[in-house]
Design an enzyme around this catalytic site. Structure first.
Site, PDB file in Angstrom:
ATOM      1  N   ARG A  71       0.830  -1.208   0.000  1.00 47.25           N
ATOM      2  CA  ARG A  71       0.000   0.000   0.000  1.00 47.25           C
ATOM      3  C   ARG A  71       0.866   1.259   0.000  1.00 47.25           C
ATOM      4  O   ARG A  71       0.468   2.297  -0.521  1.00 47.25           O
ATOM      5  CB  ARG A  71      -0.939  -0.035   1.216  1.00 47.25           C
ATOM      6  CG  ARG A  71      -2.087   0.997   1.165  1.00 47.25           C
ATOM      7  CD  ARG A  71      -3.110   0.711   2.256  1.00 47.25           C
ATOM      8  NE  ARG A  71      -4.301   1.546   2.183  1.00 47.25           N
ATOM      9  CZ  ARG A  71      -4.489   2.654   2.920  1.00 47.25           C
ATOM     10  NH1 ARG A  71      -3.582   3.025   3.783  1.00 47.25           N
ATOM     11  NH2 ARG A  71      -5.603   3.349   2.796  1.00 47.25           N
ATOM     12  N   ILE A  97      -7.796   7.264  -1.064  1.00 44.11           N
ATOM     13  CA  ILE A  97      -7.636   5.810  -1.090  1.00 44.11           C
ATOM     14  C   ILE A  97      -8.467   5.293   0.077  1.00 44.11           C
ATOM     15  O   ILE A  97      -8.457   5.872   1.172  1.00 44.11           O
ATOM     16  CB  ILE A  97      -6.151   5.406  -0.963  1.00 44.11           C
ATOM     17  CG1 ILE A  97      -5.972   3.883  -0.999  1.00 44.11           C
ATOM     18  CG2 ILE A  97      -5.494   5.966   0.291  1.00 44.11           C
ATOM     19  CD1 ILE A  97      -4.491   3.441  -1.036  1.00 44.11           C
ATOM     20  N   SER A  98      -9.220   4.216  -0.150  1.00 43.45           N
ATOM     21  CA  SER A  98     -10.096   3.700   0.910  1.00 43.45           C
ATOM     22  C   SER A  98      -9.273   3.103   2.050  1.00 43.45           C
ATOM     23  O   SER A  98      -8.146   2.671   1.859  1.00 43.45           O
ATOM     24  CB  SER A  98     -11.020   2.618   0.345  1.00 43.45           C
ATOM     25  OG  SER A  98     -11.652   3.083  -0.823  1.00 43.45           O
ATOM     26  N   LYS A  99      -9.880   3.086   3.244  1.00 43.08           N
ATOM     27  CA  LYS A  99      -9.239   2.464   4.412  1.00 43.08           C
ATOM     28  C   LYS A  99      -8.989   0.986   4.165  1.00 43.08           C
ATOM     29  O   LYS A  99      -9.850   0.308   3.592  1.00 43.08           O
ATOM     30  CB  LYS A  99     -10.230   2.452   5.581  1.00 43.08           C
ATOM     31  CG  LYS A  99     -10.449   3.718   6.296  1.00 43.08           C
ATOM     32  CD  LYS A  99     -11.454   3.375   7.387  1.00 43.08           C
ATOM     33  CE  LYS A  99     -11.832   4.573   8.183  1.00 43.08           C
ATOM     34  NZ  LYS A  99     -12.441   4.196   9.454  1.00 43.08           N
ATOM     35  N   PRO A 100      -7.893   0.450   4.669  1.00 40.59           N
ATOM     36  CA  PRO A 100      -7.632  -0.981   4.485  1.00 40.59           C
ATOM     37  C   PRO A 100      -8.801  -1.864   4.942  1.00 40.59           C
ATOM     38  O   PRO A 100      -9.155  -2.824   4.252  1.00 40.59           O
ATOM     39  CB  PRO A 100      -6.402  -1.237   5.354  1.00 40.59           C
ATOM     40  CG  PRO A 100      -5.692   0.083   5.373  1.00 40.59           C
ATOM     41  CD  PRO A 100      -6.766   1.137   5.336  1.00 40.59           C
TER      42      PRO A 100
END
Ligand code: SAH
Length: 254
Positions: A71, A97-100
């Site tokens: 990431r 960017i979306s959260k993991p």
């Protein structure tokens, strides 16, 4: 065929870190220390995976994919220290960017239900490529990934971010994802990284029988929730899940 290493191996095959030249003890610390930074990121990534598992992500395939994709390579250098925190981060052009844990959760939902019985979903459509991170995760879970982005700047950024990973099964498309991508249809799975007022009809039309769509949709008051729609032989079946915060789904390209 046959000479290609498996995907996890390829994913670890990014540009080789440049060995730092030997330097005297008194020298200033190097500005960037790729070798040790990569090792640190790897440890941080494994910690992230343990947190995802502790937080309820159960799929071994999803955990392995999250543990493989770097990431940190998708995050601007000023923010890279936060690459493995459970947070969304800016990627430019007002997008994130979306959260993991959201990426893992959505991927796990995609692998659920009828798809799980057949193993990997055949073809996946992602709406909202952004920086390309989720497309890389999906590339380890699906046979083919079509990912569409409406902002040219991000489409190009994703292309650049993904280049070192060399993922032949990821197809990046520039266009308005509201119309889906008919040429790749039908999809075993459709995943949206941006939320509108409703799920566009084109996505439902492009979903295979036995396929599953996962998308954020705004309800009354604008609060988004995750929606899962399964296309069964009898028709569409919808489930409304937890609240989420995604950037808005917009029409047209820019
Ligand atoms: N999956 C991405 C998340 C990016 S945020 C990642 O891993 O980084 C969501 C993205 O959806 C934004 O880049 C936004 O520009 C894009 N988007 C919004 N509406 C869209 C549309 N109609 N078609 C394609 N992309 C869209």
């Amino acid at each position: 065929m046959g000479t290609r290493p498996s995907f996890p191996a390829r994913l670890n095959n990014g540009p080789a870190p440049v060995a730092a030249p030997a330097r005297p003890r008194a020298a200033l610390p190097p500005v960037a220390a790729p070798v040790s930074a990569r090792a640190d990121f790897s440890a941080m990534r494994q910690r992230m995976v343990r947190r995802l598992a502790a937080g309820g992500v159960q799929s071994a395939a999803v955990l392995a994919a999250m543990g493989t994709v770097e990431r940190d390579r998708f995050i601007d250098s000023a923010l890279v220290a936060q690459a493995y925190e459970d947070t969304s981060l800016p990627i430019g052009l007002n997008q994130t960017i979306s959260k993991p844990n959201v990426v893992a959760r959505m991927c796990e939902l995609l692998l659920g239900a009828e798809l799980a019985r057949e193993g990997k979903p055949a073809r996946v459509l992602e709406i909202g490529t952004g920086c390309g991170y989720q497309a890389a995760v999906l590339s380890l879970l699906a046979r083919e990934v079509y990912s569409i982005e409406r902002l040219r700047g991000l489409h190009e950024k994703a292309r650049e971010n993904l280049r070192p990973f060399r993922l032949p099964n990821v197809h990046l498309l520039f266009g308005d994802g509201m119309a889906g991508y008919a040429k790749g249809a039908p999809y075993a799975a459709i995943i949206a990284a941006a939320g509108g007022e409703a799920v566009p009809q084109a996505w439902l039309d492009q979903l295979a029988v036995g396929g599953r769509l996962v998308a954020p949709v705004a309800g009354q008051g604008g609060q988004q929730a995750l929606v899962v729609i399964d296309r069964t032989a009898q028709g569409l079946r919808q489930q409304l899940l937890e609240a989420v915060h995604f950037v808005p789904l917009k029409s047209g390209v820019a």
